[in-house]
Design a protein around this motif. Sequence first.
Motif, mmCIF file in Angstrom:
data_model
loop_
_atom_site.group_PDB
_atom_site.id
_atom_site.type_symbol
_atom_site.label_atom_id
_atom_site.label_comp_id
_atom_site.label_asym_id
_atom_site.label_seq_id
_atom_site.Cartn_x
_atom_site.Cartn_y
_atom_site.Cartn_z
ATOM 1 N N LEU A 53 36.440 14.611 0.953
ATOM 2 C CA LEU A 53 35.794 14.990 -0.302
ATOM 3 C C LEU A 53 35.700 16.512 -0.423
ATOM 4 O O LEU A 53 35.439 17.202 0.566
ATOM 5 N N PRO A 54 35.859 17.019 -1.649
ATOM 6 C CA PRO A 54 35.645 18.458 -1.840
ATOM 7 C C PRO A 54 34.167 18.789 -1.649
ATOM 8 O O PRO A 54 33.308 17.925 -1.796
ATOM 9 N N THR A 55 33.883 20.040 -1.310
ATOM 10 C CA THR A 55 32.487 20.443 -1.175
ATOM 11 C C THR A 55 31.862 20.522 -2.559
ATOM 12 O O THR A 55 32.552 20.675 -3.564
ATOM 13 N N VAL A 56 30.550 20.382 -2.579
ATOM 14 C CA VAL A 56 29.800 20.491 -3.827
ATOM 15 C C VAL A 56 28.923 21.735 -3.741
ATOM 16 O O VAL A 56 28.499 22.129 -2.656
ATOM 17 N N MET A 57 28.656 22.338 -4.894
ATOM 18 C CA MET A 57 27.782 23.516 -4.959
ATOM 19 C C MET A 57 26.384 23.024 -5.309
ATOM 20 O O MET A 57 26.092 22.763 -6.475
ATOM 21 N N VAL A 58 25.549 22.853 -4.296
ATOM 22 C CA VAL A 58 24.228 22.265 -4.510
ATOM 23 C C VAL A 58 23.168 22.926 -3.633
ATOM 24 O O VAL A 58 23.487 23.619 -2.672
ATOM 25 N N ASP A 59 21.921 22.657 -3.979
ATOM 26 C CA ASP A 59 20.794 22.943 -3.118
ATOM 27 C C ASP A 59 20.639 21.668 -2.279
ATOM 28 O O ASP A 59 20.146 20.650 -2.775
ATOM 29 N N ALA A 60 21.092 21.717 -1.048
ATOM 30 C CA ALA A 60 21.163 20.509 -0.210
ATOM 31 C C ALA A 60 19.798 19.826 -0.064
ATOM 32 O O ALA A 60 19.717 18.596 -0.049
ATOM 33 N N ASP A 61 18.715 20.604 0.034
ATOM 34 C CA ASP A 61 17.382 20.009 0.186
ATOM 35 C C ASP A 61 16.994 19.207 -1.054
ATOM 36 O O ASP A 61 16.442 18.108 -0.947
ATOM 37 N N GLN A 62 17.287 19.746 -2.236
ATOM 38 C CA GLN A 62 16.952 19.026 -3.460
ATOM 39 C C GLN A 62 17.790 17.763 -3.611
ATOM 40 O O GLN A 62 17.271 16.720 -4.014
ATOM 41 N N ILE A 63 19.069 17.841 -3.279
ATOM 42 C CA ILE A 63 19.937 16.663 -3.409
ATOM 43 C C ILE A 63 19.546 15.611 -2.376
ATOM 44 O O ILE A 63 19.538 14.415 -2.668
ATOM 45 N N ARG A 64 19.156 16.043 -1.186
ATOM 46 C CA ARG A 64 18.652 15.084 -0.186
ATOM 47 C C ARG A 64 17.426 14.367 -0.732
ATOM 48 O O ARG A 64 17.287 13.148 -0.593
ATOM 49 N N GLN A 65 16.540 15.102 -1.408
ATOM 50 C CA GLN A 65 15.331 14.506 -2.004
ATOM 51 C C GLN A 65 15.725 13.434 -3.023
ATOM 52 O O GLN A 65 15.121 12.359 -3.064
ATOM 53 N N VAL A 66 16.744 13.712 -3.832
ATOM 54 C CA VAL A 66 17.231 12.736 -4.814
ATOM 55 C C VAL A 66 17.714 11.477 -4.091
ATOM 56 O O VAL A 66 17.337 10.360 -4.442
ATOM 57 N N PHE A 67 18.552 11.660 -3.072
ATOM 58 C CA PHE A 67 19.120 10.521 -2.352
ATOM 59 C C PHE A 67 18.030 9.719 -1.639
ATOM 60 O O PHE A 67 18.060 8.489 -1.649
ATOM 61 N N VAL A 68 17.059 10.401 -1.024
ATOM 62 C CA VAL A 68 15.955 9.711 -0.351
ATOM 63 C C VAL A 68 15.208 8.835 -1.356
ATOM 64 O O VAL A 68 14.903 7.669 -1.079
ATOM 65 N N ASN A 69 14.948 9.384 -2.530
ATOM 66 C CA ASN A 69 14.209 8.633 -3.547
ATOM 67 C C ASN A 69 14.986 7.384 -3.979
ATOM 68 O O ASN A 69 14.414 6.291 -4.070
ATOM 69 N N ILE A 70 16.268 7.537 -4.225
ATOM 70 C CA ILE A 70 17.080 6.388 -4.658
ATOM 71 C C ILE A 70 17.149 5.336 -3.548
ATOM 72 O O ILE A 70 17.020 4.135 -3.811
ATOM 73 N N ILE A 71 17.313 5.775 -2.303
ATOM 74 C CA ILE A 71 17.388 4.843 -1.168
ATOM 75 C C ILE A 71 16.046 4.112 -0.994
ATOM 76 O O ILE A 71 16.013 2.898 -0.787
#
Length: 171
Positions: free
Chosen positions: A59-77
């Motif tokens: 996968l190509p890299t994404v330009m993100v704030d990794a902590d915020q995106i982790r928070q999104v994924f944790v919430n969905i999981i």
Amino acid sequence: IMDKEVDSANKVISDLLGFSRVAKPTVSPANIGSIIEDALKHVPMLENIKLATDVVPSLPTVMVDADQIRQVFVNIILNAVEAMPEGGRLEIGARSKDQFVEVEFADTGCGIPEAIISKIFDPLFTTKAKGIGLGLAMCKSILERHGGEIQVKSKEGKGAIFTASLPTQAG
């Protein structure tokens, strides 16, 4: 009982404050697979839930704030786990599509009734007895601040599929 209620009130206040001031993302190139792995470490997985991950390695890299995106994924999981109290299957997949990386979370839980599916990303909307309705609204806000989006498909009684899209570094 009072301690539990104070803890509950503190969580509500923290969530409200967090939602009201989601920081502007501090973006840097990130590997989406690593963020998914990190998110999974933050969620206690019930023994009766089968977890399957399918992250395309190139996968190509994404330009993100990794902590915020982790928070999104944790919430969905967490939502997926809560939707399967009797157990089930959670599949997390990531793939490249156009100038985006899509991360799909598919569960075999209770699903979302058609009558409310359009409201689930609204702030303060909840169907949970102890929920305050900020989790998915915060997810949507964070993803949009990253130039991405979140979508959901669900059939009541058949589970739900949440798809988070994030722009790639080239995007």
